[in-house]
Scaffold this active site. Structure first.
Site, PDB file in Angstrom:
ATOM      1  N   ASP A  31      -7.993 -11.380  -9.025  1.00 29.63           N
ATOM      2  CA  ASP A  31      -7.064 -11.426 -10.058  1.00 29.63           C
ATOM      3  C   ASP A  31      -7.001 -10.288 -11.007  1.00 29.63           C
ATOM      4  OD1 ASP A  31      -5.369 -11.926 -12.016  1.00 29.63           O
ATOM      5  OD2 ASP A  31      -5.600 -14.027 -12.049  1.00 29.63           O
ATOM      6  N   ASP A  43      -5.702  -6.235  -4.809  1.00 33.54           N
ATOM      7  CA  ASP A  43      -4.219  -7.131  -4.966  1.00 33.54           C
ATOM      8  C   ASP A  43      -4.916  -8.592  -4.807  1.00 33.54           C
ATOM      9  OD1 ASP A  43      -1.120  -6.558  -4.182  1.00 33.54           O
ATOM     10  OD2 ASP A  43      -1.791  -8.759  -3.756  1.00 33.54           O
ATOM     11  N   CYS A  50      10.002  -2.789 -10.020  1.00 32.16           N
ATOM     12  CA  CYS A  50      11.204  -2.587  -9.325  1.00 32.16           C
ATOM     13  C   CYS A  50      12.462  -3.559  -9.527  1.00 32.16           C
ATOM     14  CB  CYS A  50      10.982  -2.640  -7.701  1.00 32.16           C
ATOM     15  SG  CYS A  50      10.208  -4.130  -6.902  1.00 32.16           S
ATOM     16  N   GLY A 103       0.724  -1.178  -0.029  1.00 31.02           N
ATOM     17  CA  GLY A 103      -0.052  -0.176  -0.125  1.00 31.02           C
ATOM     18  C   GLY A 103       0.700   1.279  -0.002  1.00 31.02           C
ATOM     19  N   LYS A 124       2.085   2.737  -2.524  1.00 30.58           N
ATOM     20  CA  LYS A 124       1.756   3.725  -3.539  1.00 30.58           C
ATOM     21  C   LYS A 124       0.176   4.211  -3.423  1.00 30.58           C
ATOM     22  CE  LYS A 124       5.305   1.960  -6.723  1.00 30.58           C
ATOM     23  NZ  LYS A 124       5.452   0.721  -5.727  1.00 30.58           N
TER      24      LYS A 124
HETATM   25  C1  LIG Z   1       5.200  -4.778  -6.486  1.00 26.38           C
HETATM   26  S1  LIG Z   1       4.012  -5.558  -5.401  1.00 26.38           S
HETATM   27  C2  LIG Z   1       2.689  -3.990  -5.247  1.00 26.38           C
HETATM   28  C3  LIG Z   1       3.353  -3.016  -4.414  1.00 26.38           C
HETATM   29  C4  LIG Z   1       2.352  -1.940  -4.106  1.00 26.38           C
HETATM   30  N1  LIG Z   1       1.991  -1.328  -5.112  1.00 26.38           N
HETATM   31  C5  LIG Z   1       3.062  -1.038  -2.983  1.00 26.38           C
HETATM   32  O1  LIG Z   1       3.458   0.134  -3.521  1.00 26.38           O
HETATM   33  O2  LIG Z   1       2.846  -1.148  -1.956  1.00 26.38           O
HETATM   34  C6  LIG Z   1       2.822  -6.545  -6.511  1.00 26.38           C
HETATM   35  C7  LIG Z   1       1.756  -7.047  -6.002  1.00 26.38           C
HETATM   36  O3  LIG Z   1       1.292  -7.772  -7.046  1.00 26.38           O
HETATM   37  C8  LIG Z   1       0.183  -8.620  -6.609  1.00 26.38           C
HETATM   38  N2  LIG Z   1      -0.374  -9.707  -7.592  1.00 26.38           N
HETATM   39  C9  LIG Z   1       0.578 -10.705  -8.053  1.00 26.38           C
HETATM   40  N3  LIG Z   1      -0.397 -11.242  -9.049  1.00 26.38           N
HETATM   41  C10 LIG Z   1      -1.353 -10.474  -9.056  1.00 26.38           C
HETATM   42  C11 LIG Z   1      -2.714 -10.500 -10.008  1.00 26.38           C
HETATM   43  N4  LIG Z   1      -2.827 -11.622 -10.779  1.00 26.38           N
HETATM   44  N5  LIG Z   1      -3.695  -9.557  -9.727  1.00 26.38           N
HETATM   45  C12 LIG Z   1      -3.222  -8.537  -8.709  1.00 26.38           C
HETATM   46  N6  LIG Z   1      -2.445  -8.398  -7.829  1.00 26.38           N
HETATM   47  C13 LIG Z   1      -1.649  -9.171  -8.136  1.00 26.38           C
HETATM   48  C14 LIG Z   1       1.102  -9.100  -5.301  1.00 26.38           C
HETATM   49  O4  LIG Z   1       0.384  -9.777  -4.475  1.00 26.38           O
HETATM   50  C15 LIG Z   1       2.099  -7.898  -4.877  1.00 26.38           C
HETATM   51  O5  LIG Z   1       1.122  -7.474  -3.489  1.00 26.38           O
END
Ligand SMILES: C[S@@+](CC[C@H](N)C(=O)[O-])C[C@H]1O[C@@H](n2cnc3c(N)ncnc32)[C@H](O)[C@@H]1O
Length: 414
Positions: free
Chosen positions: A267, A236, A340, A217, A219
């Protein structure tokens, strides 16, 4: 700065792979030769019992040396040592807490808000009367810093996001934030480069916003600091991670300010089907190899052998998420894609493939925005890579050890 051309790159990669294969068949590792049939079972057992278990962090480094060594050439040793060193953080000010007191405390530490610092010396006279967003109320009118810097136009940057960092070369650390009288935390610690995708999205007053992969969270919280979101859908796929997102929002926002946020655990790939053409702004901050984490932590490391398949499928998942995010955007709306990771395959390649796929399969055209003004604005805080074909990439550097963070902005034309 030495660069590696495509032909040299392929040759180098071939050489490195041959060397890697040679190393894999060297003493200490099972030799690559045929085994007589009757001994096969026995040999397999011995392999399982004696093969050295490679730590995921070590495997990540081996793979990065092979791939990023080619991708970045002579820059790689500097990026590598920075990735392995202590990361720098930024303190995102919580405008919903006693922000004045918080900023004073941060300034007393000799930290600076890198966003307002970047605007210093620019011609602010041209700041037009525009709509104003206030983080503590519903969106109203805002004066944004739409400035002409010398002869170069800089699009508006939301003035409400404040993120404090220590100056280049200063490796001081922030203390964890403490709750104020209302119980709200004064700042959120994160990689300051994570703010750049949010700034690139440039949320405007009254925007309906989707954060497709939102947890934990950081962002989402930055998007809310703009005070511009009319509604914010934060999604998420992971329920445990959306639990963390709930906790973050509870720690930083009062109930009345959380009302505009809808948290879901779907998803993200289905979003384009269920809420097509709905959002003004969409952030697609995808799961990736999370390069810095992969070199430091064994826990939840995508380079474990067991996750090899998942790792190889990442670009496909990223592509599907980006396409879904663009389909969920209104025509004329914008999407920011971010990772990242340093990987070209997870960054520029995904963006370019998404643009092609949308044109061919959905008859949707997107415009890839020029974000080079970020380099002019934030050169004093971050180390930018100058060779991205689309989007911008923050490189970890010992004097400014943020990132990696890749971000690219796409406008949906129709
Ligand atoms: C890079 S992290 C996000 C970080 C977040 N935006 C932040 O700033 O704190 C990527 C996220 O994508 C989620 N994720 C993975 N596959 C996904 C999907 N098919 N649909 C939605 N979210 C997904 C993961 O659970 C993970 O929390």
């Amino acid at each position: 700065m030495a660069r590696v051309g495509a032909a040299t790159g392929k040759w180098l990669l071939g050489r490195l792979l041959r060397r890697f294969e040679a190393a894999a068949s060297s003493p200490g590792v099972l030799p690559l030769r045929s085994v007589p049939c009757r001994h096969r079972h026995q040999q397999k057992k011995k392999w399982a019992a004696t093969a050295p278990r490679v730590a995921s962090t070590r495997r990540a480094l081996q793979i990065f040396d092979l791939t990023y060594g080619v991708q970045f050439g002579s820059l790689w040793p500097s990026i590598r040592i920075s990735l392995l060193s202590e990361q720098k953080y930024g303190a995102l000010v919580n405008n919903f807490s006693d922000a004045e007191q918080v900023t004073q405390q941060l300034e007393d530490l000799n930290a600076m808000d890198f966003i307002s610092e970047s605007q210093r010396g620019q011609d602010l006279d041209s700041a037009a009367d525009q709509d104003v967003c206030s983080p503590n109320s519903s969106p109203q009118t805002q004066t944004e810093l739409e400035v002409e810097s010398f002869d170069t136009f800089v699009p508006p940057i939301s003035p409400n996001i404040q993120c404090y960092t220590f100056p280049k070369g200063d490796v001081s650390l922030f203390h964890p934030a403490r709750p104020d009288t209302l119980g709200l935390l004064g700042y959120y610690l994160l990689d300051a480069a994570s703010i750049l995708p949010v700034l690139a999205l440039n949320v405007r007053p009254g925007d309906i916003v989707l954060d497709l992969c939102a947890a934990p969270g950081g962002k989402t919280l930055a998007l809310l600091q703009t005070g511009c979101c009319r509604q914010l859908a934060a999604n998420d796929i992971s329920t445990s991670r959306t639990g963390r997102l709930h906790n973050v929002l509870r720690s930083y926002l009062l109930k009345e300010h959380r009302k505009i946020v809808r948290i879901t655990s779907w998803d993200g790939r289905i979003w384009g089907d269920i809420e097509r053409n709905t959002y003004d702004k969409v952030l697609v901050d995808v799961p990736c190899t999370n390069d810095r984490h992969s070199l430091k932590e064994e826990d939840n490391n995508i380079f474990t052998n067991m996750r090899k398949g998942e790792r190889q499928m990442l670009p496909k998942l990223q592509l599907e998420l980006l396409v879904s995010g663009i389909l969920a955007t209104k025509p004329g709306g914008t999407v920011v894609y971010s990772t990242c990771s340093l990987s070209q395959l997870q960054n520029e390649y995904v963006v370019q493939k998404a643009a092609e796929l949308l044109a061919v399969q959905h008859n949707i055209n997107v415009h890839l925005e020029d974000l080079s003004y970020f380099r002019r604005l934030f050169w004093n805080t971050f180390s930018f890579y100058s060779d991205c074909s689309v989007g911008e990439l923050i490189l970890p550097h010992l004097t400014a050890n943020f990132g990696p963070m890749y971000f690219c902005k796409l406008t949906r034309l129709c």
